[in-house]
Write an enzyme that holds these catalytic residues in place. Sequence first.
Site, PDB file in Angstrom:
ATOM      1  N   ASP A  79       0.854  -1.179   0.000  1.00 40.45           N
ATOM      2  CA  ASP A  79       0.000   0.000   0.000  1.00 40.45           C
ATOM      3  C   ASP A  79       0.893   1.232   0.000  1.00 40.45           C
ATOM      4  O   ASP A  79       1.711   1.412   0.901  1.00 40.45           O
ATOM      5  CB  ASP A  79      -0.893  -0.001   1.255  1.00 40.45           C
ATOM      6  N   ASP A 128      -2.918   4.678  -2.464  1.00 39.04           N
ATOM      7  CA  ASP A 128      -3.944   5.312  -1.643  1.00 39.04           C
ATOM      8  C   ASP A 128      -4.329   6.684  -2.208  1.00 39.04           C
ATOM      9  O   ASP A 128      -3.454   7.480  -2.562  1.00 39.04           O
ATOM     10  CB  ASP A 128      -3.396   5.464  -0.219  1.00 39.04           C
ATOM     11  N   GLU A 156      -6.454   3.847  -5.854  1.00 41.29           N
ATOM     12  CA  GLU A 156      -7.699   4.127  -5.146  1.00 41.29           C
ATOM     13  C   GLU A 156      -8.202   5.488  -5.630  1.00 41.29           C
ATOM     14  O   GLU A 156      -7.566   6.514  -5.394  1.00 41.29           O
ATOM     15  CB  GLU A 156      -7.471   4.158  -3.636  1.00 41.29           C
ATOM     16  N   HIS A 159     -10.563  -2.398   3.821  1.00 41.64           N
ATOM     17  CA  HIS A 159     -10.299  -1.943   5.185  1.00 41.64           C
ATOM     18  C   HIS A 159     -11.096  -0.699   5.559  1.00 41.64           C
ATOM     19  O   HIS A 159     -11.150  -0.333   6.737  1.00 41.64           O
ATOM     20  CB  HIS A 159      -8.810  -1.658   5.354  1.00 41.64           C
ATOM     21  N   ASP A 160     -11.697  -0.033   4.585  1.00 41.93           N
ATOM     22  CA  ASP A 160     -12.498   1.167   4.832  1.00 41.93           C
ATOM     23  C   ASP A 160     -13.999   0.915   4.763  1.00 41.93           C
ATOM     24  O   ASP A 160     -14.786   1.848   5.002  1.00 41.93           O
ATOM     25  CB  ASP A 160     -12.161   2.253   3.803  1.00 41.93           C
TER      26      ASP A 160
END
Length: 552
Positions: free
Chosen positions: A103, A205, A247, A321-322
Amino acid sequence: MVPSTSRNAWWHTATVYQVYPRSFADSNGDGVGDLPGITSKLEYLKALGIELIWLSPVYASPMDDNGYDISDYQAIAPEFGTLADFDDLVAQARSRGIGVVLDLVVNHTSDAHPWFVQSRASRRSAYRDYYIWRKPAAGGGPPNQLTSSFGGPAWTLDERTGEYYLHLFSRRQPDLNWANPNVRHEIYQMMNWWLERGIAGFRMDVIDYIGKQVDQNIVTDGPHLHDYLQEMNRATFGSRDVITVGETWSATPGSALLYSGRARQELSMVFQFEHVTQQWDEIYGKWRSRPFDLVKLKSILGKWQYALAEDGWNSLFWGNHDLPRAVSKYGDVKGYPVESAKMLATVLHLLKGTPFVYQGEEIGMTNAPFTKIEQYRDIETLNMHRLHLEAGLSPEDFIRGANENGRDNARTPMQWSAGANAGFTTGIPWIDVNENYIAINAEVAMSDQHSIWNHYRRLILLRKSHPIIVYGRFQSYLDQHPDIFAYTRTLDEQRLTVLANFSARTITLDLPNELQGSGRCLISNYDPVHKVDATMEFRPYEAFGILAQSRS
């Protein structure tokens, strides 16, 4: 034959598994998951059929946002282990045919990063322009009205230098100034350092933020965004056979081709979130959900399938994860937890694109039934709790919304067994374990041939062995039906028909001629179905895929 319009890539047939390191497996009993813990579970991932692991950040960090605030890009956070532990994970994974994807958070850093420490030391610092500083507005106050995604103003005043710095997330996550070529050069050097350690790529990200122009109130999709990404590609991963996923909450089908189309030199694919945000309340956002609407969901997923049919590539996911747990959001955890979880997996994995499995999804892990704000750890949830209560939302309503959509739902410890703390740790977990771990855990799931885990394993294997699942042309049907998801995939002389009931009701339905026919049942969450008749009865959350000869 694979269509000539497709770029054949090894990751087209792969399935990615996202690991949230803090919550996956704790090897030393301190209550926090770590890199040796992940390494110890590689055989589990190999047995599932996983070929890529995406690790949420493991870099050195004060953990204001659980690692998405990086203080040293080339060091491992001590709670996760050491650089030697990381190298061992990469090597051990590679020996099992699994790549490790990092990430990458380069929109912002931690305020503890040496760059920012020096940037705020003086207006004359050589690092001042590494971040985005502005003088107070005329008459005082923030330079403009930009707000943070975590609540409140996106500007914080630095008392020492008398200027504001930008942070589109936590105030401890100052935004980097991508207009500065020195920033970009340092980032590219760091990326190459990791690539040379043998990683399989990056998940990037909020990458759509890096082209921001704050003086024009432009946060995403700035005019130089794609210039920066093309430069990044040339300077780092472009000549390497790796996977890159951006993302991009702002992405549209049109802009997705700017990122991943053949004519561009940017990323492998992007994560788009249109299917997620269409369920959020217009005023309260994700903290108050709209009723589930399958017609809208089908419309969005279908739109993306069509838009990237001949160019670009789709990422396929229900959770991360969000986001909330897939079976809690789209399925039926009270009445049909197993059937609905298998249905969701079937629908997603048989679409065109690369599937992403979020840890625990493959065993049917659910949202956490927290009852008080003290149980939450997520900075976004804690900030929003304060702001929503100040705005008049009741504590009960906020907890209800957080239990539906809050980020900590995905962050409770992985449920490995029915033992203490679900087998995650011998210590005290950093966040509460979901109370249903006695029944829902990997040990039970792997021993049951009819489990959700084994259903995922079969779907992952099908993708590797059937080119039609990878490259077949998508066509939707019954678009306006409120409960049935229907589509076909066609390649050469083959057709794959996928039908799924998104409801807890038994539904009898007349089907169009195009869907009717006999074939081989590749997968089903009930008894195998080998024929689609003119009239079909669908059991609650029933889903199946039938492979047959194409009539086109």
